[in-house]
Design an enzyme around this catalytic site. Structure first.
Site, PDB file in Angstrom:
ATOM      1  N   ASP A 118       1.276 -31.001  -5.488  1.00 24.16           N
ATOM      2  CA  ASP A 118       0.863 -30.146  -4.376  1.00 24.16           C
ATOM      3  C   ASP A 118       1.195 -30.901  -3.090  1.00 24.16           C
ATOM      4  O   ASP A 118       0.662 -31.982  -2.839  1.00 24.16           O
ATOM      5  CB  ASP A 118      -0.647 -29.866  -4.481  1.00 24.16           C
ATOM      6  CG  ASP A 118      -1.119 -28.915  -3.394  1.00 24.16           C
ATOM      7  OD1 ASP A 118      -0.285 -28.135  -2.865  1.00 24.16           O
ATOM      8  OD2 ASP A 118      -2.325 -28.941  -3.070  1.00 24.16           O
ATOM      9  N   TRP A 155      -8.874 -32.075  -3.318  1.00 27.22           N
ATOM     10  CA  TRP A 155      -9.212 -30.998  -2.385  1.00 27.22           C
ATOM     11  C   TRP A 155     -10.149 -30.020  -3.094  1.00 27.22           C
ATOM     12  O   TRP A 155      -9.871 -29.600  -4.220  1.00 27.22           O
ATOM     13  CB  TRP A 155      -7.913 -30.291  -1.956  1.00 27.22           C
ATOM     14  CG  TRP A 155      -8.081 -29.149  -1.010  1.00 27.22           C
ATOM     15  CD1 TRP A 155      -8.880 -29.105   0.101  1.00 27.22           C
ATOM     16  CD2 TRP A 155      -7.428 -27.869  -1.080  1.00 27.22           C
ATOM     17  NE1 TRP A 155      -8.743 -27.890   0.726  1.00 27.22           N
ATOM     18  CE2 TRP A 155      -7.860 -27.115   0.025  1.00 27.22           C
ATOM     19  CE3 TRP A 155      -6.506 -27.297  -1.962  1.00 27.22           C
ATOM     20  CZ2 TRP A 155      -7.408 -25.821   0.272  1.00 27.22           C
ATOM     21  CZ3 TRP A 155      -6.056 -26.009  -1.715  1.00 27.22           C
ATOM     22  CH2 TRP A 155      -6.501 -25.284  -0.608  1.00 27.22           C
ATOM     23  N   LYS A 203       0.307 -26.548   7.797  1.00 25.44           N
ATOM     24  CA  LYS A 203       0.064 -27.700   8.675  1.00 25.44           C
ATOM     25  C   LYS A 203       1.320 -28.118   9.429  1.00 25.44           C
ATOM     26  O   LYS A 203       1.300 -28.269  10.648  1.00 25.44           O
ATOM     27  CB  LYS A 203      -0.471 -28.897   7.867  1.00 25.44           C
ATOM     28  CG  LYS A 203      -1.500 -28.545   6.815  1.00 25.44           C
ATOM     29  CD  LYS A 203      -2.849 -28.194   7.412  1.00 25.44           C
ATOM     30  CE  LYS A 203      -3.652 -27.288   6.541  1.00 25.44           C
ATOM     31  NZ  LYS A 203      -4.461 -27.747   5.499  1.00 25.44           N
TER      32      LYS A 203
HETATM   33  C1  PLP Z   1      -4.196 -30.433  -0.671  1.00 19.84           C
HETATM   34  C2  PLP Z   1      -4.019 -29.051  -0.151  1.00 19.84           C
HETATM   35  N1  PLP Z   1      -3.285 -28.180  -0.848  1.00 19.84           N
HETATM   36  C3  PLP Z   1      -3.084 -26.925  -0.430  1.00 19.84           C
HETATM   37  C4  PLP Z   1      -3.630 -26.483   0.745  1.00 19.84           C
HETATM   38  C5  PLP Z   1      -3.363 -25.053   1.076  1.00 19.84           C
HETATM   39  O1  PLP Z   1      -3.237 -24.677   2.349  1.00 19.84           O
HETATM   40  P1  PLP Z   1      -2.880 -23.192   2.758  1.00 19.84           P
HETATM   41  O2  PLP Z   1      -3.281 -22.269   1.677  1.00 19.84           O
HETATM   42  O3  PLP Z   1      -3.649 -22.968   4.003  1.00 19.84           O
HETATM   43  O4  PLP Z   1      -1.416 -23.179   2.992  1.00 19.84           O
HETATM   44  C6  PLP Z   1      -4.429 -27.357   1.514  1.00 19.84           C
HETATM   45  C7  PLP Z   1      -5.069 -26.909   2.753  1.00 19.84           C
HETATM   46  O5  PLP Z   1      -5.954 -27.485   3.292  1.00 19.84           O
HETATM   47  C8  PLP Z   1      -4.608 -28.675   1.057  1.00 19.84           C
HETATM   48  O6  PLP Z   1      -5.323 -29.560   1.739  1.00 19.84           O
END
Ligand code: PLP
Length: 395
Positions: free
Chosen positions: A209, A128, A244
């Site tokens: 993660d 990511w 999500k």
């Molecule tokens: C792999 C991964 N980790 C962490 C996140 C963190 O998401 P958020 O900060 O919106 O909770 C995302 C969001 O797209 C993600 O794809």
């Protein structure tokens, strides 16, 4: 003072969203965005979230500060979700509520650097996009391990193990709990098992993660890697997101859990984590965490939420299948079957940046340059147009 700053270019996805919005073509399709969408192209508020919000508004008696940990009921519920309801002994685990998964990643990175200023973390290639700044800007030294082969659309598991065999004791390895972003290609149970052997043999520290628990196969299935590593290793870090699976993107709900060698060390790390939070944002926002805690602790709402989660999962898998079937008709000599073996919102379609540019320009189909698509952008209404458009840029 500010004259010293250089302008930063906007996030590529934000740019893509703006381009899509400004496109006047009726048939345009957005496959770039990073949120769940239903068949009408909407990112709905879950019914269970609405119910929990009604309950919260009616029952909340104070807006006084909570501590830096956030809501302990939330932390407890998330710990159970991650490490299993009946995790025998959780005295080595400590959890703090964070502003989203991103907040968890940053607090974790700060904590890692406090523990070891020379900390090295191995991240998948690709990973990511935000992993790199969130972890790297805190001072963690990042190294890449091969993960995905864009020619064969497979996980490069042997190459991954080979690279990690060079990792030194005490180095961290970032793993995606499920629904690998951007490739959508997850480790199998057998691969997790093999990886756990390597991690324990080499004394590596898993940093998992998990931002999509429940989007791949189910809550328990998706936590396989987290639970396996918890059983096998003395120390690990888990960052979690409710953006999500509860659709709470803008409410910023997530958690950081770490596992220490023993209870006494866990208490020390916990005090350091709370200190890091205090120095960064004092305490997390409350609303979303209270909603999640209520849903998870109310038996009826929890059941209903599981059904909503299953519906989202079903739609994503259904759209994947539909696209592959449509592509079999429009581009029979090209193999897109890997798309059906991916999980969650994302996968690599298997197109070049030039083909991505043509899709955008000629067809109004928007996806990021890497060819990552969000399958939620696919509907029964646009899948044929998509398949026909993709075929048109392949030749
Ligand atoms: C792999 C991964 N980790 C962490 C996140 C963190 O998401 P958020 O900060 O919106 O909770 C995302 C969001 O797209 C993600 O794809």
């Amino acid at each position: 003072m500010f004259e010293t700053l250089e302008p930063k270019s906007p996030d590529a996805i934000l740019k893509l969203i703006a381009e899509h919005q400004n496109d006047a073509r009726a048939e345009k399709v957005d496959l770039g965005v990073g949120v769940y969408r239903d068949a009408d192209g909407k990112t709905p508020i879950l019914k269970t979230v609405k119910k929990a919000e009604h309950w919260l508004v009616g029952s909340q008696a104070s807006k006084a500060y909570l501590g830096s940990r956030g809501d302990i009921v939330f932390c407890d519920a998330i710990e159970k979700l991650l490490f299993a309801e009946g995790a025998e002994d959780n005295s080595r685990i400590s959890t703090v509520q964070t502003p989203g998964g991103s907040g968890a990643l940053r607090v974790a990175a700060e904590l890692v650097v406090r523990a070891n200023p020379d900390a090295v973390m191995w991240v998948s290639d690709p990973t990511w996009n935000n992993h790199v700044p969130l972890l790297g800007e805190a001072g963690v030294k990042l190294r890449a391990y091969p993960y995905y082969d864009t020619d064969s659309n497979r996980i490069l598991f042997d190459a991954m193990l080979e690279a990690l065999a060079a990792a030194k004791e005490g180095e961290l390895i970032l793993l995606h709990g499920c629904c690998h972003n951007p490739t959508g290609m997850d480790l199998s149970v057998a691969q997790w098992d093999q990886l756990a052997d390597l991690v324990t043999e080499r004394g590596l520290i898993p940093f998992i993660d998990i931002a999509y628990q429940g989007f791949a196969e189910g809550l328990d299935e998706d936590a396989y890697g987290v639970r396996l590593m918890y059983d096998r290793v003395p120390e690990m870090v888990v960052t979690q997101s409710c953006s999500k699976n509860f659709g709470l993107y803008r409410d910023r709900v997530g958690a950081l859990s770490f596992v220490a060698r023993d209870e006494a060390t866990a208490k020390t790390v916990d005090s350091q984590a709370l200190y890091v939070v205090r120095t960064m944002y004092s305490l997390p926002p409350d609303h979303g965490g209270a909603v999640v805690a209520h849903i998870l602790n109310d038996a009826d709402l929890r059941e209903e939420w599981l059904a909503e989660l299953a519906e989202m999962r079903g739609r994503m898998n259904g759209m994947r299948k539909l696209l592959v079937e449509a592509l079999q008709k429009t581009a029979p000599e090209h193999d897109f079957s890997h798309v059906e073996h991916t999980s969650g919102m994302f996968c690599y379609l298997g197109v070049t940046p030039e083909q991505v540019a043509r899709l955008k320009q000629d067809r109004g189909i928007y996806l990021v340059d890497s060819g990552r698509i969000n399958v939620c952008g696919i509907t029964e209404g646009n899948v044929e147009y998509l398949a026909e458009s993709i075929a048109s840029v392949l030749y």
